[in-house]
Each structure stands twice: as C-alpha cells, then as structure tokens.
Design an enzyme around this catalytic site. Structure first.
Site, PDB file in Angstrom:
ATOM      1  N   ASP A   1     -39.779 -37.197 -27.299  1.00  0.00           N
ATOM      2  CA  ASP A   1     -39.052 -38.012 -28.256  1.00  0.00           C
ATOM      3  C   ASP A   1     -38.471 -37.034 -29.288  1.00  0.00           C
ATOM      4  OD1 ASP A   1     -37.944 -39.992 -29.757  1.00  0.00           O
ATOM      5  OD2 ASP A   1     -39.770 -41.180 -29.974  1.00  0.00           O
TER       6      ASP A   1
HETATM    7  C1  BGC Z   1     -36.850 -42.763 -31.178  1.00  0.00           C
HETATM    8  C2  BGC Z   1     -36.467 -42.844 -29.723  1.00  0.00           C
HETATM    9  C3  BGC Z   1     -34.996 -42.568 -29.576  1.00  0.00           C
HETATM   10  C4  BGC Z   1     -34.670 -41.221 -30.188  1.00  0.00           C
HETATM   11  C5  BGC Z   1     -33.206 -40.852 -30.087  1.00  0.00           C
HETATM   12  C6  BGC Z   1     -36.370 -41.485 -31.850  1.00  0.00           C
HETATM   13  O1  BGC Z   1     -36.521 -41.554 -33.229  1.00  0.00           O
HETATM   14  O2  BGC Z   1     -38.243 -42.869 -31.324  1.00  0.00           O
HETATM   15  O3  BGC Z   1     -36.787 -44.090 -29.211  1.00  0.00           O
HETATM   16  O4  BGC Z   1     -34.612 -42.641 -28.240  1.00  0.00           O
HETATM   17  O5  BGC Z   1     -35.010 -41.253 -31.564  1.00  0.00           O
HETATM   18  O6  BGC Z   1     -32.430 -41.608 -30.925  1.00  0.00           O
END
Ligand code: BGC
Length: 780
Positions: free
Chosen positions: A273
């Site tokens: 993530d």
């Molecule tokens: C989130 C993810 C997301 C990623 C990209 C993160 O803060 O937890 O779910 O895909 O950002 O935007």
C-alpha cells in the site's frame, strides 16, 4: 487408527495466468537488465497529491500518462518496458477529471455504488457485469491495473473504510470480490485485491500492531482473499499497512510467501500500500515485489542491501520476474490504443441497476412502500438534496454528477414540496460557503464534519403534514480513509436528527400519514431506538452517481428490493463484539513524524473476540441484533420448500437443493442462504456459519425456481491451530436454509462418519503474546 482424507493447502494451487511463455519471456527480459534497472523497477515512480500539478518535492514523478492515477512503474525503453499505470479504486476509476492545457475534454469516471452496497446484492452475476464495465472504463482511460476491489472484513461498524469493503463474512467478501476481479480482468486490465490483510481500522493504520489468533486469521481475515485468489486469479495483491502479530504485512514472509504463494498458489505480483512498511529489503525478501508509490530512498536502500549481501540477487530477480510477468500482459506493454472516451452512459445504467439491487428494505409496516403514484412527498434531510454517492479518500471517484433523491423522485413523476426544497437548497448553499477551505491532505487528516440538519420548527413540519401525502427523511453519513467513525452523531443519530424525526413522526402520524426513513450511509448505524417512528426504513447505502434514481426505483416499486444485509445491525454499539477494544491503544509518547507531516503513532489492537465477529458472535452469544445478517424485505413474499440433500452421508461433497416460489403479488428476487451447524464437542464453533448462497432470477408471482448449493470438505472444516490443519469433526451436521441468518428455518442433517482433514497447512503468523480470547460458556 482414525482415517483422514488429506488435501494439502498447496494442492489447491490455481492454474496460473502466468503462462509458461510469460515466465520464460520475463526471465529473458530480466537477464538483460542492469542492477540499477532492477532496483528501479521494483519501486514505483512517485506520487502526486490529488490536484497537485508539479512533482512532489522529495518523491519525484517521471511523467504523467494518466493524471490523477495513484502511481506508475519504471519504464526501460531500451528493453521495450513501458510504464504501468495504477489507479484507484473500488467504486470507480479515480483520475483527475480535468487536465492542464486540455480544455477541450473532461475525464470523468462512473461512480458505482460502494462495496457495502455491492455485497448486499448477493448477486455475483451482476457484480461481474459491473466489473466488466469498470474494467472497460479503466482500459479506455489507459490504465493497466485497478487498485480494487477492497475486501477487508467489516470487523467493527466504526471502521472508516467499511464502505469500501464488502461484509463481516468472508464467504460473501470472497465471492463478491472474485466476481469483481473476473469482471474487471475480462477486459484485459489487472486488479489488486486489497489490503492484505486485516486492515480493519484507520486509527494509526500505518503503525498498528494487530494481535490476532492464527485461527481467526485463517477463518476470517484471510479467507475472503483465499477465495478470491483461488477462484479469480487477480493479477496483483496489495499488502496492508498494519502489522500482524508483530510484523508489517508487507514484510511478512509467512503472509506473502508461505500462505499466499505456497499454500494458495498465487502467481501474480504483490505491491505495498502507498508508503507502507519500513524496510525495503525485508519487503523484497518477504515476497512484496513492488514498493508503491516508490521513493528514491528505497532505491538507495535496495542497492546497498544487494551490495552488502543482505538482499540476495536471487530474491531481487524473483521480484523482478513477477513484475515482468504481469507487465507482459498489460495493455501498456501490448501498446493497445485507448479512447479516453468510455461509454459513461451505459455504465451509468449499470451503476443504477446495481444500486437498486443492493439497497436493503429494513422495515415496511402496513405496506408503507411502495409510494402511491401521484403522491406529494415532503422530502426532509440534507442528503435528500445533496446525496452522498460514496465515501472519501482513495475510494472516492471524480464523477460528472450525482443524482439527488429529490431529482430522482421528480423524474419518477412524484411531486415534492417546493418550500422544503427551497429551504434546504438555500441552507446547504449558505452552510457550504462557510466550510473551511482545506487542502486534500488537511481534509484527509482532519475531515470537516458534515453539515448538520437545519433546525426546523414543529409548526412548519405540521404544515407539511397537512399538505403532503407522506414524509421521506434522508439521513446522510460520510466516512473515509484515515479516520474511523464516531459513535455520537455518526453511528448514533445526532440529537438534532432525533428531534427532527420525532417531530416529523408526530405530525404525519397524527394525520394518519406515513413516514419513510432513507439511510444514505457507508456503514452500519443504530436504528433500534428510533425505528418505531418510521413506517418504512430503506438502507440505500452510498449508491453511486445514479443514487437518486435508484432510490426512487425502490420507493416507487419500479424495482422490488432484493438486497440483504451482508453485515449485522446491532441494537447498540456496546453490543458489538470487542466493542471496547476497538480501535486499540496508542502510544503517542513514541510518535514520530512521517510523510506530509503526518504523525506516526505506534498502536496495538487485540482481536480478543477471535472468530466471533458479526453474526457469528450475535448468534452464539444469544444477543439479538436490530437487523440480522442476511436480512432484507421485499414487496412480495417467497416460500422455500423441498429442501433435499444429495446424500445423508458426507463423502467429498453434498449438493443441497431447494425450491423457491414467489408467493406474493409482485415480481421479485430472493436470496437463498445456507448456514451450517457443526456437531458439538471438540473445538468451539459459532452456532452456525454461512457456507453457500444463491440469488434467484426475477420470479413472477407464482413462479418457481430450483436452486442448488454445494458443500465440500472445506465447508465443514475449521482451522485447528494445534494441528495446523482445516479439520472437520465426525458427527451430525445441520444444514439450515432461509433468507436471513435468523430465519434459516428449513433444516436437514447429514453425517460425517469419520473426522476429515480438508487441508494441511504450515503453522504461521503466531501471536507474539498470549491473548485472552472470547469463548462461549458451553464450549460450542
Ligand atoms: C490506500 C489504498 C490506495 C492507495 C493509492 C492508500 O492510501 O490505502 O487503498 O489504493 O492509497 O491511492
């Protein structure tokens, strides 16, 4: 000696999309790459804050292919390796709708309904169709991998991202996610099922250490992912921010290699993530191939680790090959042209149909609904005029419009009270103008609370009761990434909302007129203390951009509701299993400053409710919820008859068949839910667990459909930590069938003559401290 049938976890291995020629090609490509190129490929090429036009100061973005996409990978033109584009998110493609220097065109995407609604459809066929539309949209906008679906378990109703997730039950989560993955990937773009695993809270999500028993992990928090991986083969998996039993998910070999790859046979790539985990080399070694969105520091750390021998070249090569295998099938690698012109009209129609399919009718006394045609509706509530289409953060979508309920009712040819419309419109406009102007990151850290309901004179409400035929009050809730929900004024109604409902109910009921409440929320709410004031209660969730039309479809009866709760509605927050332990303890004295000035505070969360999450808890501990898991009303009625088992003795599998008949006056659809109760003795178990489900087609009054559901060895088994195996005890099992977890009244029994091991696993993810796990008194 007892006889066991043993199937090894690893034997479930999926037939990989990673075809042999892809593996060979990937290896050949990797062999031509320099160390620097490899190290750059395994870390993404930076990140821009939404709305930010220039590259982030310390992160750096190479080039914008799709502005607003969440991340890109490193291109190596000399080897024909292009940049891959990765975009959020679960409710629709998340990209910037307008582009610098490109005034001629907009790039809006379809806002589909949120995950909680999609799961409430219990309709895997429809989800696959919606996924295909979602996938085409991604393809048309030049995206290679969608950062979706999000499928963590809805462990606690205050979870800030529950709206993105599907259910408190892993079978529903896994099957809905698998349908979504199949749909999206049928269009030649990849998915990233996320967040693997146990990302069930937003409170200190980047630091929290979650203590969870291996059994609860295997049976609940990993199970949905296991189903999605084995049945839909997502191209990628996104590891979660949190630690599990002391190790960051993205640095956990147990999780990413032993379980995901060796036991489940996953062949795609794992990415972090965004900014997740701490130690780049440890992530590579754990099997986390791609670091997103990627920082120059990670490149340096990896180069150093290779040079000092702490990161073996062989490991880095495996990471690179897995990225290349995915890349070889991506649209960018294939140089597929893209139109930047998705069929937004067709996708809006799918969004509307799905929204109506997943709304749940919770109450309908004396057939308050459907509305009578030609009625004049007194429409109360800010959200009726300013509908909340979805949640905030990366699960948000830049949509061209949101149809309000007010518009939806008007299009369905209902009259609505003009004075109320004027009052709400003016109020919302004035209050919106007063709201502080915040940057994306400020709002992300500290979201502005929603506009409270306007104070409304009881005399004004009484006047509306005199002139209108029915009252519809919409209550809105908003939540999103980085923050969990509150009890007061969020899970519970605010004092202002209670008073408003009381006054509406008093005035309309005094004239023998009905009151309908519509819940426009991403998550569970308390309803028991006030639902007596409503004649009908519709859970509309956050239904996407076509929401107002879809709610009107249900209110008018154009669509007969067939959604069922995929999450329990408890009577009060205190009834939630582990209520006091959520979201855990923080240690602010040990905090440090992370990216964008955000505070990183170490935290701990103990999952002491263990396997008793949601209905597994309410049923086993005899706590009656306000609305049970699986519940949802219809404008017609159904009978379930002729429950038959293919055998009364279990051997490999049992087929259960049931006849569903529409016994009412309207065409409708019903969900058949199969719960299984295991024999008493041995391991403690929930009273019953959902093991299969199916939804009928649209049945006309009097029409019948026979549905078949299959139970295999895995359906009978629970995870025995001592033996590190999925084990089913010998004895009598009870199949309970119905249209809700508390209405599974048809039952039949079958016997398992000898205990069975459904799968043998490796002991992993052991808690680093003893946990005081919840157990039922009668050890059942
Ligand atoms: C989130 C993810 C997301 C990623 C990209 C993160 O803060 O937890 O779910 O895909 O950002 O935007």
């Amino acid at each position: 000696m007892k006889k066991y049938i043993v199937i090894f976890c690893s034997l479930f291995s999926t037939m990989g999309y990673a075809q042999t020629d892809h593996i060979e090609k990937a290896k050949a490509l990797a062999s031509r790459m320099t160390l620097e190129e490899k190290v750059n490929l395994v870390r993404g090429q930076g990140f821009k804050m939404p709305g930010q036009q220039s590259a982030g100061a310390n992160i750096g973005v190479t080039k914008d292919k799709v502005p607003g996409a969440a991340g890109i990978t490193y291109a190596i033109p000399r080897l024909g390796i292009p940049t891959l584009v990765l975009a959020d998110g679960p409710a629709g493609v998340r990209i910037d709708p307008v582009r610098n220097g490109d005034a001629s065109k907009t790039y809006y995407a379809t806002a589909f309904p949120i995950g909680s609604l999609l799961a409430s459809t219990w309709d895997t066929e429809l989800i696959e169709k919606l996924g295909a539309a979602f996938g085409s949209e991604a393809r048309d906008y030049g995206i290679d991998i969608l950062l979706a679906p999000a499928m963590n378990l809805q462990r606690n109703p205050l979870g800030g991202r529950n709206f993105e997730y599907y259910s408190e039950d892993p079978l529903v989560s896994g099957r809905i996610a698998a349908a979504m993955v199949n749909g999206i990937q049928s269009r030649g773009v990849g998915t990233s099922i996320k967040h693997f695993a146990a990302n069930n809270q937003e409170f200190n999500r980047m630091t929290v250490n979650e203590h969870i028993s291996e059994r609860a992990l295997r049976e609940l928090y990993l199970k949905g992912f296991e189903i999605a991986v084995k049945t839909a083969r997502p191209w990628t998996v996104m590891s979660s921010y949190n630690k599990i039993n002391g190790t960051y998910a993205s640095e956990s070999y147990d999780l990413l290699t032993t379980v995901l790859r060796k036991e489940w046979g996953f062949e795609g790539l794992v990415m972090t993530d965004w900014f997740g985990g701490q130690d780049a080399a440890a992530q590579m070694k754990a099997g986390n191939d791609l670091l997103m969105p990627g920082t120059p520091d990670q490149t340096q750390a990896l180069l150093a680790a290779v040079k000092n021998g702490s990161l073996p070249m062989k490991v880095l090569d495996e990471n690179v090959v897995r990225i290349l295998q995915v890349l070889l099938q991506a649209p960018s690698f294939k140089k597929l042209p893209y139109s930047d012109a998705p069929d937004l009209k067709a996708h809006a129609a799918i969004s509307r149909a799905a929204a109506a399919d997943g709304m749940v009718l919770l109450k309908n006394e004396q057939a308050a609904l459907p509305l009578t045609s030609g009625n004049t509706v007194a429409l109360f509530g800010n959200a009726a005029y300013s509908l909340i289409a979805g949640g905030t953060g990366s699960g948000d979508v830049n949509k061209a419009y949101t149809v309000s309920l007010h518009e939806g009712l008007q299009r369905a040819r209902y009259k609505t009270d003009q004075a109320l419309q004027d009052l709400y419109s003016a109020y919302i406009k004035t209050e919106s103008a007063k709201r502080p102007k915040k940057s994306f990151i400020e709002e992300f850290i500290n979201p502005t609370p929603p506009i409270p309901e306007p104070e409304m004179d009881a005399a004004l409400i009484a006047a509306k009761a005199a002139t209108c035929d029915i009252a519809v009050l919409t209550i809105g809730r908003q939540a999103g990434e980085n923050n969990d929900r509150h009890i007061e004024g969020d899970f519970d109604l605010s004092p202002g909302e209670r008073l408003l409902l009381k006054n509406i109910a008093a005035a309309f009921h005094a004239r023998n007129k009905k009151v309908v409440v519509v819940l426009n929320t991403g998550g569970v709410m308390e309803t028991a203390s006030w639902s007596a004031d409503a004649d009908a209660l519709l859970l509309a969730w956050q239904p996407g951009q076509e929401g107002g039309n879809a709610i009107a479809d249900i209110l008018s009866g154009a669509v007969n509701p067939s959604g069922k709760l995929a999450v329990s509605f408890p009577v009060r927050y205190a009834d939630v299993p582990g209520a006091n332990g959520f979201p855990g303890r923080a240690f602010p004295e040990q905090s440090r400053t992370g990216l964008f000035g955000m505070k990183l505070i170490p935290a701990e969360a103990d999952y002491e409710e263990d396997i008793y999450v949601g209905y597994r808890y309410y049923q086993t501990f005899g706590i009656k919820p306000a609305y049970a898991f699986g519940f949802g009303l219809s404008y017609t009625s159904f009978s379930f008859t002729r429950l038959e088992l293919s055998s009364e003795t279990f051997d490999k599998e049992i087929t259960v068949s049931v006849t569903v008949t529409n016994t009412g006056k309207a065409a409708g659809r019903e969900v058949v839910q199969l719960y299984l109760a295991a024999p008493a003795g041995g391991m403690n178990k929930p009273r019953s667990e959902l093991k299969a489900f199916a939804k009928t087609r649209l049945l006309q009054p009097g029409e019948t459909q026979i549905l078949q559901l299959v139970l295999d060895a895995g359906s009978l088994a629970s995870f025995d930590e001592k033996r590190s195996a999925w084990v089913a005890a010998a004895g009598t099992y009870e199949v309970k069938l119905g249209n809700a977890s508390d209405a599974a009244t048809l039952s039949r029994q079958f016997r398992l003559p000898a205990a069975l091991v459904a799968a043998q696993c490796t002991p992993v993810l052991t808690p680093s401290k003893p946990l005081n796990l919840l157990k039922p008194a009668n050890n059942r």
